[in-house]
Structure formats: C-alpha cells, structure tokens
Design an enzyme around this catalytic site. Sequence first.
Site, PDB file in Angstrom:
ATOM      1  N   ASP A 174       4.424  -4.185  -7.805  1.00 54.11           N
ATOM      2  CA  ASP A 174       3.018  -4.805  -8.002  1.00 54.11           C
ATOM      3  C   ASP A 174       2.850  -4.358  -9.431  1.00 54.11           C
ATOM      4  O   ASP A 174       1.603  -4.784 -10.368  1.00 54.11           O
ATOM      5  CB  ASP A 174       1.825  -5.246  -8.121  1.00 54.11           C
ATOM      6  CG  ASP A 174       0.601  -3.553  -7.259  1.00 54.11           C
ATOM      7  OD1 ASP A 174       1.791  -2.718  -7.980  1.00 54.11           O
ATOM      8  OD2 ASP A 174      -0.660  -3.108  -6.190  1.00 54.11           O
ATOM      9  N   LYS A 226       5.895  -3.066   1.198  1.00 54.54           N
ATOM     10  CA  LYS A 226       5.516  -2.237   0.461  1.00 54.54           C
ATOM     11  C   LYS A 226       4.008  -2.160   0.880  1.00 54.54           C
ATOM     12  O   LYS A 226       3.758  -3.275  -0.175  1.00 54.54           O
ATOM     13  CB  LYS A 226       5.680  -1.242  -0.812  1.00 54.54           C
ATOM     14  CG  LYS A 226       5.205   0.256  -0.951  1.00 54.54           C
ATOM     15  CD  LYS A 226       5.638   1.080  -2.321  1.00 54.54           C
ATOM     16  CE  LYS A 226       5.491   0.258  -3.287  1.00 54.54           C
ATOM     17  NZ  LYS A 226       3.869   0.223  -4.080  1.00 54.54           N
ATOM     18  N   GLU A 277      -0.017  -0.143  -0.208  1.00 50.50           N
ATOM     19  CA  GLU A 277      -0.457   1.197  -0.350  1.00 50.50           C
ATOM     20  C   GLU A 277      -2.195   1.707   0.902  1.00 50.50           C
ATOM     21  O   GLU A 277      -2.313   0.840   1.790  1.00 50.50           O
ATOM     22  CB  GLU A 277      -1.612   0.645  -1.636  1.00 50.50           C
ATOM     23  CG  GLU A 277      -0.593   1.052  -3.091  1.00 50.50           C
ATOM     24  CD  GLU A 277      -1.486   0.669  -4.157  1.00 50.50           C
ATOM     25  OE1 GLU A 277      -2.362   1.204  -4.097  1.00 50.50           O
ATOM     26  OE2 GLU A 277      -1.053   0.391  -5.127  1.00 50.50           O
ATOM     27  N   GLU A 286       2.692   9.265  -5.007  1.00 51.87           N
ATOM     28  CA  GLU A 286       2.733   8.669  -5.822  1.00 51.87           C
ATOM     29  C   GLU A 286       1.553   9.625  -7.106  1.00 51.87           C
ATOM     30  O   GLU A 286       0.318  10.292  -5.850  1.00 51.87           O
ATOM     31  CB  GLU A 286       2.196   7.270  -6.877  1.00 51.87           C
ATOM     32  CG  GLU A 286       1.889   7.548  -8.216  1.00 51.87           C
ATOM     33  CD  GLU A 286       1.689   5.869  -8.287  1.00 51.87           C
ATOM     34  OE1 GLU A 286       2.182   4.875  -7.565  1.00 51.87           O
ATOM     35  OE2 GLU A 286       1.042   5.762  -9.315  1.00 51.87           O
TER      36      GLU A 286
END
Length: 263
Positions: free
Chosen positions: A44, A112, A114, A181
């Site tokens: 994104d 994917k 989050e 991350e």
Amino acid sequence: MAVTTQQLIQWKQQGRSIVALTAWDYAIAQILDAAGVDLILVGDTLALVLGYETTLPVTLEEILHHAKAVRRGVKRALLVVDLPFLTYQESPQQAMHSAGRVLKETGAQAVKMEGGYPAMIETVAHLVQAGIPVMGHVGLTPQSIHQIGLRQQGKTPEAEEKILAEALALQQAGVFSIVLEHIPTQLGLQITQKLTIPTIGIGAGPYCDGQVLVTSDVLGLSERKPPFAKSYTNLQDTITQAVQSYTFEVREHKFPPEEEVGK
Ligand code: KIV
C-alpha cells in the site's frame, strides 16, 4: 520455477535469505522479476507513488489496477498484494471479500494484512481456511500512523512481549510469513528464532529470514525515505540529467538529427 509459499518456508529451513521488493507497474515488475527477486509485493506504499502523503487513502480499486499490471510482468516471483486500510479491519467477511477480489482479479498468490493480536487473528484464520494465503505484518504498521506515528516499535519489555505474542498468534492462525517492520534487531532475531515460518524484515535488523524494501527508496525516487531504507542508485538525478539533455537538444534543434533515422 515459480516461487511458492511452501518454497519460502523451505528456504527458511535451509538458511537461504529471501529477497523481497515492492512493485507498482509492469515495467518495474518485469525488471525485478528478471533480476531474481523472490517475492514481489504490491504494497500500500503504492499510495506514495500515487502522490498521497500516507498509505491511508489508497483504495482497493487502485491496488487492483496496479496489481494487474504487476502480474503481467512477473513470471517467477511470489506475488503478494496488500489489503488497503479499512478493506479488511471491519470483519472477517469484509476481509474475505477484499482478499477474494485480489486473488480472482489480479492473479496474485497471496494477500498481506497489518496487525495482530487479538483483532486480526480470527480474520487471518477465516481467510486461510478458505484457501487464501496470508502474510502478516507487525511492529510498525503504517496504517495505524495516527495512533502510533512512524516510530520504531517494541522498545519496552511490554511492547516487545506484545509483538512477539502477535507474531506467534498469527503463525498459529496460519500465515505463511510475517513482515517485521521497524523493531529492534534483538526482537527481530528473537521472533525469527521462535517462528517456523519466515520473517521478512524492514528495519528489523539482519537476522530476519529475508528483507523487503520499498523499491522507490532503493532506486532513489522517493521524496523522503525512512532511516532504515537504503538507496542503491539515484534515479531522480539520472532522470533529471536525461530530461535536461533532451530539453537542451530540442531547444537547440539538435534532436532529431537532420538525416532521416532508419533509412
Ligand atoms: O506497503 C509496503 O510497501 C509494505 C512494505 C513496507 C513491507 O508493506
């Protein structure tokens, strides 16, 4: 041979590092794929390529449009597509609808999402049970920018504990891999050692099972890049020089040359 989710797990077992990058169009995807990148993500962060300030505004339609172009350029790499903000958080059914569109309409192999414990666990399990491969993403989750900023996560023992618990719960729910991350190196190492699925780090230290970067950062095309990113070239300068040379030649009547080309 085309890369599969099972292949990534085997590579972790063999200690073979996984190379991942983002892509947003056909030309970039073709170059990355031919160069041997193992996993291509239509992230994104496409939002930044489109000129948005954060990843929040990018829509499912925009991601689908770009993912179709990327798909046409990818022959070998595993193609993963991000579910944009608020296209999966509402309910497992909403996530199924969005992920189903990604797989059916783009030909990507996985999505994917989050977030982790507890909100995303039921959703991940719901998709995995339906046969949709899911990649997790914990630590700094940029879709939560207005809650947590873009700071490094996992800096206190409690925060470390929470991220580790999230990673373990996501593995239990069936994700085939997890992006870590912007977390401390030691936490990246600890999670990588505890999980049987591969971790793909971005700002999570050198001990993850693979690394991912945003390709516009790698190519020196970003207006600003995070502290953990590295540019391997400066395409902004290269493009500027090429365009200035072209501009000069057109203004000076040096291009096109007088003699006909291709005679
Ligand atoms: O959207 C994206 O590019 C990502 C990477 C930062 C992993 O999620």
